[in-house]
Structure formats: structure tokens, C-alpha cells
Design a protein around this motif. Structure first.
Motif, PDB file in Angstrom:
ATOM      1  N   UNK A   6       0.896  -1.161   0.027  1.00 43.55           N
ATOM      2  CA  UNK A   6       0.075  -0.187  -0.042  1.00 43.55           C
ATOM      3  C   UNK A   6       0.853   1.335  -0.087  1.00 43.55           C
ATOM      4  N   UNK A   7       0.357   2.313  -0.498  1.00 43.25           N
ATOM      5  CA  UNK A   7       0.943   3.590  -0.733  1.00 43.25           C
ATOM      6  C   UNK A   7       1.578   3.917   0.861  1.00 43.25           C
ATOM      7  N   UNK A   8       2.620   4.225   1.091  1.00 43.53           N
ATOM      8  CA  UNK A   8       3.174   4.774   2.524  1.00 43.53           C
ATOM      9  C   UNK A   8       3.970   5.962   2.290  1.00 43.53           C
ATOM     10  N   UNK A   9       4.649   6.374   3.614  1.00 44.38           N
ATOM     11  CA  UNK A   9       5.412   7.378   3.842  1.00 44.38           C
ATOM     12  C   UNK A   9       6.508   7.153   4.837  1.00 44.38           C
ATOM     13  N   UNK A  19       6.246   2.688  -0.366  1.00 43.47           N
ATOM     14  CA  UNK A  19       5.072   1.862  -0.036  1.00 43.47           C
ATOM     15  C   UNK A  19       5.498   1.060   1.212  1.00 43.47           C
ATOM     16  N   UNK A  20       4.290   0.660   2.154  1.00 46.94           N
ATOM     17  CA  UNK A  20       4.142  -0.306   3.157  1.00 46.94           C
ATOM     18  C   UNK A  20       4.040  -1.452   2.636  1.00 46.94           C
ATOM     19  N   UNK A  21       4.538  -2.437   3.427  1.00 46.84           N
ATOM     20  CA  UNK A  21       4.277  -3.796   3.111  1.00 46.84           C
ATOM     21  C   UNK A  21       3.481  -4.448   4.420  1.00 46.84           C
ATOM     22  N   UNK A  22       2.283  -5.047   4.070  1.00 41.56           N
ATOM     23  CA  UNK A  22       1.484  -5.645   5.224  1.00 41.56           C
ATOM     24  C   UNK A  22       1.374  -7.057   4.982  1.00 41.56           C
ATOM     25  N   UNK A  23       1.047  -7.789   5.772  1.00 41.64           N
ATOM     26  CA  UNK A  23       0.797  -9.369   5.916  1.00 41.64           C
ATOM     27  C   UNK A  23      -0.483  -9.502   7.059  1.00 41.64           C
ATOM     28  N   UNK A  26      -1.051  -6.423   8.913  1.00 39.38           N
ATOM     29  CA  UNK A  26       0.029  -6.086   9.982  1.00 39.38           C
ATOM     30  C   UNK A  26       0.996  -5.586   9.312  1.00 39.38           C
ATOM     31  N   UNK A  27       1.611  -4.361   9.670  1.00 43.66           N
ATOM     32  CA  UNK A  27       2.780  -3.867   9.030  1.00 43.66           C
ATOM     33  C   UNK A  27       3.819  -4.670   9.071  1.00 43.66           C
ATOM     34  N   UNK A  28       4.546  -4.975   7.721  1.00 43.53           N
ATOM     35  CA  UNK A  28       5.785  -5.855   7.839  1.00 43.53           C
ATOM     36  C   UNK A  28       7.060  -5.208   7.541  1.00 43.53           C
ATOM     37  N   UNK A  51      14.866  -1.187   1.114  1.00 38.03           N
ATOM     38  CA  UNK A  51      13.543  -1.742   1.885  1.00 38.03           C
ATOM     39  C   UNK A  51      14.141  -2.281   3.356  1.00 38.03           C
ATOM     40  N   UNK A  52      12.821  -2.421   3.919  1.00 42.55           N
ATOM     41  CA  UNK A  52      13.218  -3.006   5.506  1.00 42.55           C
ATOM     42  C   UNK A  52      11.941  -3.704   5.500  1.00 42.55           C
ATOM     43  N   UNK A  53      12.295  -5.065   5.834  1.00 42.01           N
ATOM     44  CA  UNK A  53      11.108  -6.132   6.068  1.00 42.01           C
ATOM     45  C   UNK A  53      11.403  -7.060   7.311  1.00 42.01           C
TER      46      UNK A  53
END
Length: 65
Positions: A6-9, A19-23, A26-28, A51-53
Motif C-alpha cells: 500500500x502507498x506509504x510514507x 510503499x508499506x508492506x503488510x501481511x 499487520x505492518x511488515x 527496503x526494510x522487512x
């Protein structure tokens, strides 16, 4: 379960290119281009993407058959 992007900041990343990564909602993590002002401060002439995951999230992921 699947990951969702999803678009993020993020203050260190380029607005509109983050972009934010969710699973499971929940933010991942986060992915994006380094902010232009940081590129200038660091004297980097080209775009940098990072990136950070959460590692635990990746370890639980399964590749679909």
C-alpha cells in the motif's frame, strides 16, 4: 497468507515513491526511493532504492505451488 503493498510514507524516502508492506493487515516493512534531499546531501548522483522487512515475516512466507 499473502503480502499486500500500500502507498506509504517515511521521512527518509521519496514522497509518492514509498510503499508499506503488510501481511494479514499487520505492518511488515517499507520499500521506496531515497528522498532527493538525502541524495543531494550525500552527493549521490543516481536514484537509490531500499527496503526494510521483518525477517520473521519472510521466514513464515510460503512460495505458492
Amino acid at each position: 497468507s499473502a503480502f499486500t503493498i500500500k502507498a506509504g510514507s517515511h521521512s527518509a524516502l521519496h514522497p509518492g515513491q514509498t510503499a508499506d508492506i503488510y501481511r494479514d493487515n499487520e505492518w511488515q516493512g517499507v520499500i521506496g526511493a531515497l528522498h532527493p534531499s538525502l541524495l543531494q546531501q550525500l552527493d549521490i548522483p543516481q536514484a537509490v532504492y531500499l527496503f526494510e522487512v521483518r525477517l520473521s515475516s519472510l521466514l513464515k512466507a510460503r512460495i505458492p505451488a
